[in-house]
Design a protein around this motif. Structure first.
Motif, short mmCIF file in Angstrom:
data_model
loop_
_atom_site.label_atom_id
_atom_site.label_comp_id
_atom_site.label_asym_id
_atom_site.label_seq_id
_atom_site.Cartn_x
_atom_site.Cartn_y
_atom_site.Cartn_z
N TYR A 183 17.63 23.95 6.13
CA TYR A 183 18.04 24.56 7.24
C TYR A 183 17.78 25.89 7.11
CZ TYR A 183 19.65 26.65 11.55
OH TYR A 183 19.82 27.93 12.56
N ARG A 184 16.14 26.20 8.36
CA ARG A 184 16.18 27.99 8.28
C ARG A 184 16.57 27.98 9.82
NH1 ARG A 184 13.70 31.94 9.39
NH2 ARG A 184 13.40 34.17 8.71
N GLY A 185 17.33 29.31 10.03
CA GLY A 185 16.71 29.95 11.42
C GLY A 185 18.27 31.00 11.47
N GLU A 186 19.27 30.68 12.94
CA GLU A 186 20.33 31.69 13.00
C GLU A 186 21.39 30.81 12.47
OE1 GLU A 186 22.16 30.84 17.16
OE2 GLU A 186 21.09 29.11 16.96
N PRO A 187 22.85 31.90 11.75
CA PRO A 187 23.51 31.33 10.90
C PRO A 187 24.35 29.63 11.55
CG PRO A 187 23.52 34.09 10.53
CD PRO A 187 22.86 33.45 11.63
N LEU A 188 24.71 28.70 10.63
CA LEU A 188 24.81 27.20 11.08
C LEU A 188 25.79 27.11 9.93
CD1 LEU A 188 22.60 24.44 12.83
CD2 LEU A 188 23.60 26.89 13.66
N TYR A 189 26.67 26.63 10.53
CA TYR A 189 28.13 25.37 9.37
C TYR A 189 27.33 24.79 8.80
CZ TYR A 189 31.05 27.94 11.34
OH TYR A 189 32.12 29.93 11.85
N LEU A 190 26.91 24.13 7.89
CA LEU A 190 26.49 23.63 6.63
C LEU A 190 26.82 21.64 7.64
CD1 LEU A 190 26.62 25.88 4.90
CD2 LEU A 190 26.63 23.84 2.96
N GLU A 191 27.83 21.61 8.03
CA GLU A 191 28.47 20.51 8.51
C GLU A 191 27.20 19.88 9.83
OE1 GLU A 191 32.34 20.39 10.40
OE2 GLU A 191 31.71 22.10 11.86
N GLU A 192 27.11 21.04 10.12
CA GLU A 192 25.67 20.74 11.12
C GLU A 192 24.77 19.88 10.79
OE1 GLU A 192 26.40 21.36 14.49
OE2 GLU A 192 27.60 22.48 14.29
N LEU A 193 24.43 20.02 9.31
CA LEU A 193 23.34 18.78 8.99
C LEU A 193 24.51 17.75 7.79
CD1 LEU A 193 21.56 21.32 9.56
CD2 LEU A 193 20.08 20.47 7.41
N VAL A 194 25.30 18.35 7.64
CA VAL A 194 25.94 17.72 6.22
C VAL A 194 26.99 16.48 6.71
CG1 VAL A 194 27.64 17.32 4.56
CG2 VAL A 194 25.67 19.22 4.45
#
Length: 267
Positions: free
Chosen positions: A7-18
């Motif tokens: 992912y690249r963009g505004e900061p997200l928590y890793l859990e959004e993908l993981v």
């Protein structure tokens, strides 16, 4: 085949993908749907960028679904650019230094696929590395060696060209040694600023790659397989393609490996 997400963009928590999506990377570690094997239990890893040029990294040999540290870390770490990987081993034992992503300086790299006949090619590929890149190698996988070869060929200055040259060299070497070239190569790599991906196979099947917008500022997610069942969200990246996710969003271009055989003789 391994599974990965980036992912690249505004900061997200890793859990959004993981871990959070219905078909999250953890779910794919034991129930992949677009790979020859549904289970990817030979370790996992994360690399994320924050306040320092080099990425943070966490890797282990446990199956992703059984590691409580992975879920906790993914819930609390927030990043504008990160890579996550679950491994199904083809070359190299199940140990921590063979788990993706691989990291050197500001660069991170992860791979789904394999180099056919790697054992017959390994020594000659290693001989192309200078001392700095040879000594940076800690594991025994084809993936890490491809990463270091691309760094040797100028990944920092010309990322996609260097990656094309690395694959081109290995294909050239394979034809010379084995009379054929068969590389399956779907990768993501980053310098902490832009996110790059390539989908390629010398012949036949190229491991899958999908992209979808994510977040509110032009961010994108790149994955081995979609994180949910919304088919309208996910666009499949065709084989023979390179992807760049940067400040201006996502761009897709043709990817063609190349190699000047005279370069081998010169060096």
């Amino acid at each position: 085949m391994c599974r990965w997400a980036a992912y690249r963009g505004e900061p997200l928590y890793l859990e959004e993908l993981v871990s959070s999506p219905a078909h999250s990377l953890i779910e794919q570690s034991h129930c992949a749907t677009k790979a020859k094997t549904s289970t990817n239990a030979d370790g996992f890893g994360l690399a994320w960028y924050g306040d320092h040029p080099e990425p943070g990294r966490f890797r282990d040999v446990l199956p992703a679904w059984s590691d409580c540290n992975l879920k906790s870390l993914s819930r609390h770490v927030r990043s504008p650019l990160f890579l996550a990987h679950v491994r199904a081993a083809t070359h190299g034992a199940t140990r921590r230094d063979n788990c993706h992503p691989f990291v050197k300086d500001s660069w991170s790299f992860m791979h789904n696929g394999q180099v056919e006949h790697f054992a017959d090619l390994r020594r000659r590929i290693e001989s192309m590395l200078d001392d700095e890149h040879f000594n940076a190698r800690t594991g025994s996988t084809d993936s890490e060696l491809l990463f270091l070869l691309a760094l040797q060929f100028g990944l920092a200055e010309r990322p996609l060209e260097a990656m094309g040259e690395a694959i081109g060299f290995v294909e050239h070497l394979s034809r010379e040694v084995k009379g054929m070239a068969q590389i399956k190569f779907t990768v993501a790599f980053s310098n902490g600023k832009s996110l790059y991906a390539v989908r390629y196979a010398s012949e036949g099947y190229a491991p899958t790659l999908f992209a979808a917008p994510m977040g509110r500022d032009g961010g994108y997610c790149l994955v081995s397989e979609p994180l949910d069942d919304n088919k309208d969200t996910w666009a499949e990246i065709p084989p023979g393609s390179a992807v760049i996710v940067g400040e201006d969003g996502l761009d897709v271009a043709a990817f063609t490996p190349f190699w000047d055989a005279a370069k081998v003789a010169a060096e």
